[in-house]
Design a protein around this motif. Structure first.
Motif, PDB file in Angstrom:
ATOM      1  N   SER A 128       0.931  -1.160   0.133  1.00  0.00           N
ATOM      2  CA  SER A 128      -0.131   0.058   0.063  1.00  0.00           C
ATOM      3  C   SER A 128       0.686   1.283   0.021  1.00  0.00           C
ATOM      4  CB  SER A 128      -0.964   0.123   1.242  1.00  0.00           C
ATOM      5  OG  SER A 128      -0.293   0.236   2.425  1.00  0.00           O
ATOM      6  N   PRO A 160      -5.696  -2.129   1.081  1.00  0.00           N
ATOM      7  CA  PRO A 160      -6.089  -1.471  -0.326  1.00  0.00           C
ATOM      8  C   PRO A 160      -5.792   0.194  -0.047  1.00  0.00           C
ATOM      9  CG  PRO A 160      -7.852  -3.110   0.467  1.00  0.00           C
ATOM     10  CD  PRO A 160      -7.049  -2.959   1.507  1.00  0.00           C
ATOM     11  N   PHE A 203     -12.115  -1.976   0.888  1.00  0.00           N
ATOM     12  CA  PHE A 203     -11.698  -3.168   0.223  1.00  0.00           C
ATOM     13  C   PHE A 203     -12.914  -3.514  -0.697  1.00  0.00           C
ATOM     14  CE2 PHE A 203     -11.687  -7.686  -0.778  1.00  0.00           C
ATOM     15  CZ  PHE A 203     -10.516  -7.823  -1.426  1.00  0.00           C
ATOM     16  N   VAL A 228      -9.276  -0.803  -6.498  1.00  0.00           N
ATOM     17  CA  VAL A 228      -8.786  -2.083  -5.572  1.00  0.00           C
ATOM     18  C   VAL A 228      -7.935  -2.862  -6.423  1.00  0.00           C
ATOM     19  CG1 VAL A 228      -9.279  -3.694  -3.778  1.00  0.00           C
ATOM     20  CG2 VAL A 228     -10.684  -1.609  -3.913  1.00  0.00           C
ATOM     21  N   CYS A 240      -3.913  -3.596  -5.667  1.00  0.00           N
ATOM     22  CA  CYS A 240      -3.881  -4.253  -4.356  1.00  0.00           C
ATOM     23  C   CYS A 240      -4.035  -5.765  -4.885  1.00  0.00           C
ATOM     24  CB  CYS A 240      -4.523  -3.736  -3.325  1.00  0.00           C
ATOM     25  SG  CYS A 240      -4.714  -4.678  -1.934  1.00  0.00           S
TER      26      CYS A 240
END
Length: 347
Positions: free
Chosen positions: A187, A240, A266, A283, A286
């Motif tokens: 992140s 995320p 998320f 998202v 991630c």
């Protein structure tokens, strides 16, 4: 309780291994064991929530100062060990604190202590790579003495926020015959995508512009893929973020600045639960990184990955004043990780 995420007991012919033996453990960051930030339930209730969710193997937090007995008691009551935990340190000031925390980790049943080392020394100068290595080696020796291991994390505000330093330090540690144990928190890389402001904060804007440093996980030769290939990740934390923001518009610091863009829900928040428009595609970077970490772990019999944690937390640069449930998001991530892990067995 699902138990440890499964991997291989021995390499199989396709290199992915057999399914059915213990592998990495899945933990919930203790700051995520609450619904609305700023109103955490009692410690016993936090452990009960995490245990009864059925998707976590352990509670990711060091016993907090003054509450050590409560944490240890709750861990025993719910059979939910505190296997990993972390603390922040300033070189030249916190060496005694580090020694105490390593001992506490061991005494409370922990296996790994993550070290977040600030970029500045106590006297104000910026740490050199050699100083970071010296701190790592000293911490490694102390951890060995009490029977645990350490990790060093890539993180904002720390020596590693200039991501180019990570490999240099890892190589220097390795030259001493000591493994470099890495905590990959992707992140802190992804939040700098599409953000010149964030890139400037860590001095990497020119390197990104020139192509020397590639942050985008969908581009060849990106830094995260390089770290994964180096097989130094012992701990992977999953949070995320949305490249380029948004910042935390519901929290400001003492100067009136909004919190940095270090956390993004998320799954879709309910109406009114998030300060900005939520878009599912944000998202995906991630998710792409997590899938690669899991695939590497499945394929490589020598994978060093031991711990994976969900990292939906309540601090100003993350989820302070959020109106979505931190715990619901944490559980959703953990279940998704388990589902993705099972998919690696057939991919």
């Amino acid at each position: 309780m699902n138990g440890p995420v499964n991997a291989r007991s021995s390499p199989s012919s396709d290199g992915r291994g057999d399914v059915g033996s213990p592998s990495f453990l899945l933990g919930c960051n203790g700051r995520g064991a609450q619904h609305l930030p700023g109103n955490p339930p009692p410690i016993d209730e936090q452990f009960r929530m995490v245990k009864e969710s059925g998707v976590f193997d352990y509670f990711d937090r060091m016993p907090q100062p003054g509450q050590e007995k409560e944490y240890i008691t709750a861990a025993a009551r719910y059979d939910l060990p505190m296997i990993t935990g972390l603390w922040t340190y300033t070189m030249g000031k916190d060496e005694a604190l580090l020694k105490n925390n390593l001992s506490l980790t061991s005494e409370s049943g922990g296996q790994c202590h993550n070290i977040m080392l600030f970029s500045q020394h106590a006297d104000g100068h910026q740490l050199s790579n050699q100083e970071v290595v010296d701190f790592y080696l000293a911490a490694y020796d102390l951890a060995q003495q009490v029977g645990i291991e350490i990790t060093f994390e890539v993180h904002i505000n720390m020596w590693s926020e200039d991501f180019r330093r990570v490999n240099a330090v890892a190589d220097m540690v390795g030259s001493h015959g000591i493994p470099f144990n890495f905590l990959l928190d992707h992140s802190h890389v992804l939040l700098k995508l599409d953000s010149a402001e964030e890139q400037r904060r860590s001095g990497i804007e020119a390197a990104v512009a020139s192509g020397e440093l590639i942050l985008d996980p969908f581009e060849p030769d990106n830094i995260i893929d390089d770290w994964i290939a180096r097989n130094m990740t012992v701990w992977h934390s999953v949070r995320p973020v949305a490249p380029g923001g948004p910042k935390n518009l519901w929290a400001t610091d003492e100067h009136g600045n909004f919190g940095r863009a270090c956390q993004y829900p998320f799954h879709r928040p309910r109406p009114g639960e998030f300060h900005s428009e939520w878009q599912a595609y944000k998202v995906e970077p991630c998710k792409a990184v997590v899938r690669r970490v899991l695939a590497h772990h499945r394929r490589d019999p020598g994978s060093r990955l031991k711990y994976v944690t969900t990292e939906i937390i309540d601090l100003i640069d993350y989820g302070m004043n959020a109106r979505y449930s931190l715990f619901e998001q944490s559980v959703a991530i953990a279940q998704w990780i388990r589902d993705e892990w099972e998919k690696t067995a057939t991919n």
